[in-house]
Scaffold this motif. Structure first.
Motif, PDB file in Angstrom:
ATOM      1  N   ARG A  23       0.832  -1.208   0.000  1.00 29.57           N
ATOM      2  CA  ARG A  23       0.000   0.000   0.000  1.00 29.57           C
ATOM      3  C   ARG A  23       0.864   1.254   0.000  1.00 29.57           C
ATOM      4  NH1 ARG A  23      -4.950  -0.288   3.978  1.00 29.57           N
ATOM      5  NH2 ARG A  23      -5.215   1.700   2.939  1.00 29.57           N
ATOM      6  N   LYS A  24       1.951   1.230   0.766  1.00 26.66           N
ATOM      7  CA  LYS A  24       2.872   2.373   0.815  1.00 26.66           C
ATOM      8  C   LYS A  24       3.525   2.590  -0.552  1.00 26.66           C
ATOM      9  CE  LYS A  24       6.921   4.104   3.274  1.00 26.66           C
ATOM     10  NZ  LYS A  24       7.921   3.820   4.305  1.00 26.66           N
ATOM     11  N   ALA A  25       3.950   1.512  -1.194  1.00 24.37           N
ATOM     12  CA  ALA A  25       4.571   1.622  -2.525  1.00 24.37           C
ATOM     13  C   ALA A  25       3.579   2.178  -3.541  1.00 24.37           C
ATOM     14  CB  ALA A  25       5.097   0.262  -2.966  1.00 24.37           C
ATOM     15  N   ARG A  26       2.333   1.724  -3.474  1.00 19.54           N
ATOM     16  CA  ARG A  26       1.301   2.232  -4.385  1.00 19.54           C
ATOM     17  C   ARG A  26       1.072   3.724  -4.180  1.00 19.54           C
ATOM     18  NH1 ARG A  26      -3.148  -2.574  -3.592  1.00 19.54           N
ATOM     19  NH2 ARG A  26      -2.094  -4.155  -4.864  1.00 19.54           N
ATOM     20  N   GLN A  27       0.979   4.120  -2.921  1.00 14.17           N
ATOM     21  CA  GLN A  27       0.756   5.530  -2.608  1.00 14.17           C
ATOM     22  C   GLN A  27       1.914   6.382  -3.118  1.00 14.17           C
ATOM     23  OE1 GLN A  27       0.264   6.389   1.547  1.00 14.17           O
ATOM     24  NE2 GLN A  27      -0.120   8.565   1.195  1.00 14.17           N
ATOM     25  N   GLN A  28       3.129   5.909  -2.901  1.00 15.67           N
ATOM     26  CA  GLN A  28       4.310   6.635  -3.354  1.00 15.67           C
ATOM     27  C   GLN A  28       4.311   6.729  -4.882  1.00 15.67           C
ATOM     28  OE1 GLN A  28       7.988   4.989  -1.926  1.00 15.67           O
ATOM     29  NE2 GLN A  28       9.246   6.414  -3.105  1.00 15.67           N
ATOM     30  N   TYR A  29       4.004   5.654  -5.554  1.00 18.91           N
ATOM     31  CA  TYR A  29       3.956   5.641  -7.008  1.00 18.91           C
ATOM     32  C   TYR A  29       2.907   6.630  -7.511  1.00 18.91           C
ATOM     33  CZ  TYR A  29       3.265   3.987 -11.774  1.00 18.91           C
ATOM     34  OH  TYR A  29       3.147   3.918 -13.138  1.00 18.91           O
ATOM     35  N   ASP A  30       1.717   6.588  -6.915  1.00 16.56           N
ATOM     36  CA  ASP A  30       0.629   7.472  -7.337  1.00 16.56           C
ATOM     37  C   ASP A  30       0.998   8.943  -7.126  1.00 16.56           C
ATOM     38  OD1 ASP A  30      -0.816   5.234  -8.009  1.00 16.56           O
ATOM     39  OD2 ASP A  30      -2.115   5.297  -6.246  1.00 16.56           O
ATOM     40  N   GLU A  31       1.637   9.250  -6.012  1.00 21.37           N
ATOM     41  CA  GLU A  31       2.054  10.629  -5.740  1.00 21.37           C
ATOM     42  C   GLU A  31       3.096  11.092  -6.743  1.00 21.37           C
ATOM     43  OE1 GLU A  31       3.330  10.510  -1.663  1.00 21.37           O
ATOM     44  OE2 GLU A  31       1.260  10.459  -0.908  1.00 21.37           O
ATOM     45  N   GLU A  32       4.052  10.231  -7.086  1.00 27.35           N
ATOM     46  CA  GLU A  32       5.076  10.580  -8.063  1.00 27.35           C
ATOM     47  C   GLU A  32       4.493  10.713  -9.462  1.00 27.35           C
ATOM     48  OE1 GLU A  32       8.193   7.709  -7.583  1.00 27.35           O
ATOM     49  OE2 GLU A  32       8.745   8.468  -5.609  1.00 27.35           O
ATOM     50  N   SER A  33       3.470   9.915  -9.771  1.00 30.17           N
ATOM     51  CA  SER A  33       2.858   9.951 -11.092  1.00 30.17           C
ATOM     52  C   SER A  33       2.042  11.235 -11.302  1.00 30.17           C
ATOM     53  CB  SER A  33       1.933   8.749 -11.292  1.00 30.17           C
ATOM     54  OG  SER A  33       2.696   7.573 -11.303  1.00 30.17           O
ATOM     55  N   GLU A  34       1.583  11.823 -10.228  1.00 29.59           N
ATOM     56  CA  GLU A  34       0.783  13.046 -10.311  1.00 29.59           C
ATOM     57  C   GLU A  34       1.627  14.274 -10.632  1.00 29.59           C
ATOM     58  OE1 GLU A  34      -1.317  13.359  -6.638  1.00 29.59           O
ATOM     59  OE2 GLU A  34      -2.616  11.656  -7.094  1.00 29.59           O
ATOM     60  N   ARG A  35       2.916  14.180 -10.428  1.00 30.37           N
ATOM     61  CA  ARG A  35       3.799  15.341 -10.650  1.00 30.37           C
ATOM     62  C   ARG A  35       4.018  15.621 -12.098  1.00 30.37           C
ATOM     63  NH1 ARG A  35       8.294  13.679  -6.202  1.00 30.37           N
ATOM     64  NH2 ARG A  35       6.852  13.525  -4.523  1.00 30.37           N
TER      65      ARG A  35
END
Length: 128
Positions: free
Chosen positions: A116-128
């Motif tokens: 879940r942490k990896a997904r959240q980090q990925y999603d946050e980075e993808s939004e940039r």
């Protein structure tokens, strides 16, 4: 067999003989493993399974039980009484599959927070 090696790399064939596609496609759906593990402790009835597997519809439980029965993982027993009693239980093949899949299920439980942490980090980075 559906799995071959080509220059030391695996090649996955797209046919019914491929055990990965053939078996994993069935047990890798949204509900099959949950149903198998609901039956690990012993036989159970339809409505009990439905109440223990949150979110599954009656239609999906019926279809998934039929598929698991067709593949030889689940045995359906109808008792001739009024009202009719139907129980589902794991076959030896189903018990073996459940034991084999347990390591994956345990791993998923142990690492769910990390995923879940990896997904959240990925999603946050993808939004940039």
């Amino acid at each position: 067999m559906g799995l071959q090696k080509d220059n030391e790399r695996r090649v996955f064939l797209n046919n019914e003989e491929c055990p990965i596609r053939n078996v994993v496609a069935q047990i890798g759906d949204k509900w099959s493993i949950l149903i198998l593990f609901a039956l690990v402790d012993g036989p159970d009835r339809f409505n009990s399974l439905k109440s223990r597997i949150e979110g599954i519809s009656q239609r999906m439980l019926t279809q998934t039980l039929r598929d698991l029965e067709r593949d030889g993982f689940v045995l359906r027993t109808v008792y001739p009484q009024v009202p009719v009693k139907v129980e589902y239980e794991l076959t030896e093949l189903g018990k073996g599959l459940s034991a084999s899949v347990w390591k994956l299920v345990s791993w998923a439980g142990d690492h769910h927070a990390d995923i879940r942490k990896a997904r959240q980090q990925y999603d946050e980075e993808s939004e940039r």
